[in-house]
Design a protein around this motif. Structure first.
Motif, PDB file in Angstrom:
ATOM      1  N   PHE A 249     -25.003 -52.660 -27.668  1.00 53.10           N
ATOM      2  CA  PHE A 249     -25.263 -53.787 -28.631  1.00 53.10           C
ATOM      3  C   PHE A 249     -25.421 -54.979 -27.883  1.00 53.10           C
ATOM      4  N   GLU A 250     -25.751 -54.925 -26.736  1.00 49.17           N
ATOM      5  CA  GLU A 250     -25.985 -56.382 -25.957  1.00 49.17           C
ATOM      6  C   GLU A 250     -27.054 -56.941 -26.321  1.00 49.17           C
ATOM      7  N   HIS A 251     -28.016 -56.504 -26.910  1.00 49.86           N
ATOM      8  CA  HIS A 251     -29.343 -56.883 -27.211  1.00 49.86           C
ATOM      9  C   HIS A 251     -29.644 -57.049 -28.608  1.00 49.86           C
ATOM     10  N   CYS A 252     -28.407 -56.946 -29.461  1.00 53.35           N
ATOM     11  CA  CYS A 252     -28.891 -56.760 -30.927  1.00 53.35           C
ATOM     12  C   CYS A 252     -29.046 -58.167 -31.872  1.00 53.35           C
ATOM     13  N   GLY A 253     -28.846 -59.338 -30.798  1.00 54.73           N
ATOM     14  CA  GLY A 253     -29.596 -60.594 -31.655  1.00 54.73           C
ATOM     15  C   GLY A 253     -28.488 -61.152 -32.300  1.00 54.73           C
ATOM     16  N   VAL A 254     -27.259 -60.743 -32.481  1.00 54.00           N
ATOM     17  CA  VAL A 254     -25.967 -61.486 -33.160  1.00 54.00           C
ATOM     18  C   VAL A 254     -25.253 -61.477 -31.829  1.00 54.00           C
ATOM     19  N   SER A 255     -24.136 -62.452 -32.088  1.00 48.94           N
ATOM     20  CA  SER A 255     -22.759 -62.580 -31.113  1.00 48.94           C
ATOM     21  C   SER A 255     -21.884 -61.774 -31.732  1.00 48.94           C
ATOM     22  N   ILE A 256     -21.280 -60.882 -30.704  1.00 48.09           N
ATOM     23  CA  ILE A 256     -20.235 -60.097 -31.203  1.00 48.09           C
ATOM     24  C   ILE A 256     -18.891 -60.657 -30.851  1.00 48.09           C
ATOM     25  N   LEU A 257     -17.998 -60.867 -31.999  1.00 45.53           N
ATOM     26  CA  LEU A 257     -16.627 -61.163 -31.634  1.00 45.53           C
ATOM     27  C   LEU A 257     -15.794 -60.000 -31.752  1.00 45.53           C
ATOM     28  N   LEU A 258     -15.267 -59.193 -30.596  1.00 47.75           N
ATOM     29  CA  LEU A 258     -14.569 -57.922 -30.739  1.00 47.75           C
ATOM     30  C   LEU A 258     -13.021 -58.658 -30.938  1.00 47.75           C
ATOM     31  N   ALA A 259     -12.508 -57.901 -32.026  1.00 47.61           N
ATOM     32  CA  ALA A 259     -11.231 -58.153 -32.549  1.00 47.61           C
ATOM     33  C   ALA A 259     -10.409 -57.091 -32.582  1.00 47.61           C
ATOM     34  N   SER A 260      -9.118 -57.340 -31.775  1.00 47.42           N
ATOM     35  CA  SER A 260      -7.998 -56.510 -31.759  1.00 47.42           C
ATOM     36  C   SER A 260      -6.777 -57.132 -32.314  1.00 47.42           C
ATOM     37  N   TYR A 261      -5.964 -56.326 -32.952  1.00 46.36           N
ATOM     38  CA  TYR A 261      -4.742 -56.922 -33.590  1.00 46.36           C
ATOM     39  C   TYR A 261      -3.857 -55.817 -33.787  1.00 46.36           C
ATOM     40  N   PHE A 262      -2.489 -56.191 -34.313  1.00 51.35           N
ATOM     41  CA  PHE A 262      -1.214 -55.274 -34.680  1.00 51.35           C
ATOM     42  C   PHE A 262      -0.395 -55.122 -33.227  1.00 51.35           C
ATOM     43  N   SER A 263      -1.128 -55.096 -32.059  1.00 54.21           N
ATOM     44  CA  SER A 263      -0.311 -54.666 -30.928  1.00 54.21           C
ATOM     45  C   SER A 263      -0.894 -55.694 -29.644  1.00 54.21           C
ATOM     46  N   PRO A 264      -0.042 -55.595 -28.507  1.00 54.88           N
ATOM     47  CA  PRO A 264      -0.716 -55.898 -27.407  1.00 54.88           C
ATOM     48  C   PRO A 264      -1.866 -54.899 -26.748  1.00 54.88           C
ATOM     49  N   LEU A 265      -2.790 -55.533 -26.096  1.00 56.09           N
ATOM     50  CA  LEU A 265      -3.804 -54.700 -25.355  1.00 56.09           C
ATOM     51  C   LEU A 265      -3.177 -53.832 -24.262  1.00 56.09           C
ATOM     52  N   GLU A 266      -2.449 -54.244 -23.635  1.00 56.64           N
ATOM     53  CA  GLU A 266      -1.636 -53.472 -22.482  1.00 56.64           C
ATOM     54  C   GLU A 266      -2.735 -53.090 -21.283  1.00 56.64           C
ATOM     55  N   ASP A 267      -2.501 -51.677 -21.539  1.00 57.83           N
ATOM     56  CA  ASP A 267      -3.579 -50.989 -20.483  1.00 57.83           C
ATOM     57  C   ASP A 267      -5.145 -51.168 -20.852  1.00 57.83           C
ATOM     58  N   ASN A 268      -5.374 -51.681 -22.140  1.00 62.13           N
ATOM     59  CA  ASN A 268      -6.890 -51.796 -22.511  1.00 62.13           C
ATOM     60  C   ASN A 268      -7.200 -53.272 -22.364  1.00 62.13           C
ATOM     61  N   LEU A 269      -6.222 -54.203 -21.635  1.00 63.31           N
ATOM     62  CA  LEU A 269      -6.744 -55.326 -21.858  1.00 63.31           C
ATOM     63  C   LEU A 269      -8.035 -55.787 -20.714  1.00 63.31           C
ATOM     64  N   LYS A 270      -7.817 -55.004 -19.473  1.00 65.35           N
ATOM     65  CA  LYS A 270      -8.854 -55.378 -18.829  1.00 65.35           C
ATOM     66  C   LYS A 270      -9.947 -54.697 -19.174  1.00 65.35           C
ATOM     67  N   LEU A 271     -10.230 -53.467 -19.974  1.00 64.86           N
ATOM     68  CA  LEU A 271     -11.332 -53.000 -20.721  1.00 64.86           C
ATOM     69  C   LEU A 271     -11.957 -54.045 -21.775  1.00 64.86           C
ATOM     70  N   ALA A 272     -10.994 -54.676 -22.667  1.00 61.70           N
ATOM     71  CA  ALA A 272     -11.511 -55.642 -23.827  1.00 61.70           C
ATOM     72  C   ALA A 272     -11.943 -56.708 -23.061  1.00 61.70           C
ATOM     73  N   CYS A 273     -11.547 -57.364 -21.881  1.00 61.03           N
ATOM     74  CA  CYS A 273     -12.071 -58.574 -21.534  1.00 61.03           C
ATOM     75  C   CYS A 273     -13.597 -58.435 -20.579  1.00 61.03           C
TER      76      CYS A 273
END
Length: 784
Positions: A249-273
């Motif tokens: 999706f890097e060159h799809c033309g829109v800006s993507i806001l990746l949204a996570s909710y309901f829980s801490p990211l924990e071990d997925n924090l580095k991945l999400a960032c």
């Protein structure tokens, strides 16, 4: 730069306009065009509220006529082949068929009023609805996509693009919300054994890419891609799937806001960032402790959205605490967005002027509209300084202080009772095997005993009588006589049908939580605090603001009256402590475990009084037990310890020959079966029909020790299954659970169904049980 937005907004309307429009259409009293008109008007109103509150975007794509996951099934053209849709059928008609099922002899394109009462659907006719389950740990239900090796995706984006055009035409700047590809696949189910639905990712991604390109062509700049599964314990191959997908999706033309909710990211924090997106939204209510690490790891040129206003609860925000978190973030981040933690779908539209709330209590609360105001105050304080909103900040502080000091919140007698609670208060007198012998001797039921889950149809006449009573137009004596008449009718119907364990039908109850909360201290109720549960089904959660106790018996008189009408066992019907907790807006000033224990003691008092009144079977419903699970496995044990103990405390004050039932629905149980067994209910009834008894497999593998009633028909669909349908499901059940421990019952209560289909379905159910008794004869002492 400070910007404000919301991840989603309630869609039912302030007066439940969407519910009314849907049900008119389903009854055949309105047209598809009229339903579409209602949708457009609600979107217009809700976008205007967002715009007038100073949000920098209005959110588009969060509106659904039934369910947002169903929207995506339609948008990506992955409807199950069993529905045999044609391209000419309108998307709403296809969606309602998947959501509500199709009766035998009715085409999926038929108007809903023809489908609703189209007759019993046999094994060769009709289609059951898609399975429904809880949206993470909320009380919202979504429709489960079905995936197989041959699933194909084709993009149908006309509805979404039309809504974007609507917003632009009204002068708004749209931010489109989509469920991300990984979450969409995760939330689905594989219909083939051993098939990993992640294998479909490469087939799905091109549809997303084309959609993102079309949104770009339509002038959309930002797309919010919801990936709440980032808050879960993900297998490594799913984590790699995120990296693979978002590179596409890097060159799809829109800006993507990746949204996570309901829980801490924990071990997925580095991945999400690290994902190549333009921005990241995190739940700063449930994961406030992760904000600092996200600020360190997220590249500085990327947008950070902090969900600082609680989108799951209705208490006014502590704005000083929010500003203390936001100000350091603003110093480190050029582009900081401020939002609610998650979609506001989970709170009522407004509470500030609710007619049922006194001024003091109302001043403590915030619905969706009030949360928009809180976002505006935060934005002004951050961008212009506190003096710009001094009055608003002071008012918020005063409300918080008043709530903390209010004598309505604490009850010394409740605290003293908890302190004096014996250590064995959660233990039955004997083990299940011994209880089972005594219960069978007392009840003398046949093999495969039949029962229902509790409620019978709430007719217009019942609702009108209850409303007249509340308005003072019907006095207490007349109301009581009317409800007794309804109870007697339900009892006679069950006797004629041949059911073995009866219920009184719950005519006097408005809602399984509200009814009890109205009679318990510490609860308050709104007049219009509606929240969507699924489709047109809305609930009005209680406000659990203070210590809980039971001033007087709540159900005893009604149940005793019903038992006096029949020689057959009458089931007392109660809502369990965890469900009363989970389906309320719960106070946030003490641990939830403490509140659950208070409720458990109140329900225990009611259980003991029912037994004293001669009631031999008592059902304590806990459909929300799994819903309360933390999303991370590491936190499960602590929750399940206090949740199952609360149930046992509620249930354990009775003799061995009193049979305790519980009911659970629309949740996966296989991974918590030891804890469900630890609840030690004598009989558990569960939803299994939509999954074709799939959910029961785990109970068999686990060797669940007590008795089980797997639901044999889906009460959320108007489809009436045939005798053969139900017998086939029970045959599947008997293959994994010993026949002498099986009950026969619907999936859930019958409150929302009409009498013609209830008669037909229960008649078929009783006949299915008779066939089973003729073919399978378990020889067990105490069973007739």
């Amino acid at each position: 730069m400070i910007r404000t937005h919301v991840l989603g907004f309630p869609r039912i309307g302030q007066q439940r306009e969407l519910k009314a429009a849907l049900e008119r259409y389903w009854r055949g009293e309105s047209t598809l065009e009229a339903l579409e008109t209602c949708g457009r008007e609600l979107r217009r109103q809700h976008w205007k509220l967002q715009h007038d509150s100073g949000l920098d975007f209005v959110t588009v794509g969060d509106f659904a006529f039934y369910d947002q996951v169903l929207n995506h099934i339609l948008m990506f053209g992955c409807e199950p082949a069993r529905f045999a849709f044609t391209a000419s059928q309108p998307d709403l008609v296809r969606g309602f068929a998947m959501a509500r099922g199709v009766a035998a002899g009715a085409a999926a394109c038929c108007p809903p009023h023809r489908v609703d009462h189209g007759g019993a659907a046999g094994a060769a006719g009709g289609q059951p609805a898609l399975e429904m389950t809880k949206w993470f740990d909320t009380n919202y239900h979504y429709l489960v996509p079905e995936f197989a090796r041959d699933t194909r995706f084709r993009l149908e984006s006309a509805r979404l693009l039309s809504e974007v055009a609507e917003a632009v035409a009204l002068g708004h700047t749209p931010k489109v919300v989509l469920i991300g590809p990984l979450s969409f696949l995760w939330l689905g189910k594989s219909t083939e054994a051993g098939f990993d639905r992640l294998a479909l990712l490469d087939a799905l991604l091109p549809a997303y890419q084309v959609l993102l390109n079309r949104l770009h062509e339509a002038g959309v700049r930002w797309v919010q891609m919801d990936e709440p599964v980032l808050g879960l314990d993900l297998p490594d191959n799913w984590r790699r799937g995120f990296e693979h997908a978002y590179r596409q999706f890097e060159h799809c033309g829109v800006s993507i806001l990746l949204a996570s909710y309901f829980s801490p990211l924990e071990d997925n924090l580095k991945l999400a960032c690290a994902l190549p997106v333009s921005g990241l939204h995190i739940d700063a209510v449930r994961a406030a402790h992760e904000v600092a690490e996200v600020l360190d790891r997220l590249p500085p040129h990327r947008t950070l959205s902090l969900g600082i206003i609680d989108g799951r609860n209705i208490w006014r925000a502590d704005l000083d605490r929010a500003l203390a978190l936001l100000r350091p973030a603003l110093q480190q981040r050029q582009d900081l967005w401020v939002s609610a933690s998650c979609s506001l779908l989970h709170v009522p539209m407004s509470l500030s002027a609710d007619a049922a709330l006194d001024a003091e209590l109302a001043s403590w609360l915030a619905g969706a509209r009030e949360k928009l105001t809180e976002l505006h105050i935060l934005k002004c304080a951050l961008s212009e300084g506190d003096d710009a909103v001094r009055f608003e900040l002071d008012e918020a502080r005063q409300a918080l202080a008043a709530r903390a000091a209010s004598p309505r919140v604490r009850n010394r007698e409740v605290a003293a009772r908890i302190e004096a609670l014996p250590a064995d208060a959660d233990e039955r007198r004997s083990a299940f095997f011994h209880r089972q012998i005594r219960q069978r001797a007392r009840l003398n039921l046949p093999a495969f005993p039949t029962t229902t889950i509790g409620s019978f149809p709430q007719t217009r006449e019942i609702r009108a009588a209850r409303a007249a009573y509340k308005r003072g137009e019907l006095d207490a004596e007349a109301y009581r006589a009317r409800m007794r008449s309804e109870i007697e009718q339900v009892v006679r119907v069950q006797e004629r049908l041949g059911l073995d364990v009866l219920v009184h039908g719950e005519a006097e109850r408005n809602d399984m939580v509200e009814y009890f909360g109205e009679q318990l201290s510490g609860f308050a109720f709104t007049a219009n605090g509606w929240v969507q549960s699924y489709g047109s089904r809305c609930v009005k959660p209680p406000v659990l603001f203070g210590d809980v106790s039971r001033p007087a018996p709540m159900t005893v008189d009604w149940t005793r009256y019903a038992q006096g009408l029949t020689d057959r066992p009458m089931k007392g019907m109660l809502t369990g402590p965890v469900t009363l907790l989970q389906w309320s807006f719960v106070r946030d000033d003490q641990p939830r475990s403490t509140t659950a224990l208070q409720i458990a003691l109140a329900i225990r008092d009611e259980v003991v009084d029912l037994e004293r009144a001669g009631i031999a079977v008592i059902q304590i419903d806990e459909p929300a037990i799994r819903e309360g699970l933390p999303l991370r496995h590491a936190a499960w044990h602590a929750y399940l310890q206090w949740a199952t103990r609360a149930f046992r405390i509620a249930a354990s004050g009775v003799r061995d020959d009193t049979q305790i039932h519980t009911h659970m629905c629309y949740s996966e149980f296989n991974d918590i079966l030891p804890d469900i067994a630890a609840m030690d209910a004598d009989v558990i009834t569960i939803e299994t029909s939509r999954s074709d008894m799939e959910l029961l497999q785990g109970f068999g593998h686990f060797a669940y020790p007590n008795e089980i009633g797997p639901g044999v028909y889906d009460i959320h669909s108007p489809r009436v299954p045939s005798v053969d349908d139900m017998a086939r499901l029970m045959d599947k059940a008997a293959a994994v659970i010993p026949a002498d421990r099986l009950w026969v019952n619907p999936d859930c209560g019958l409150k929302t169904r009409g009498w013609p289909e209830v008669h037909a379905a229960l008649e078929n159910m009783v006949e299915a049980a008779r066939r089973l008794r003729a073919r399978i004869r378990p020889h067990v002492a105490g069973m007739a």
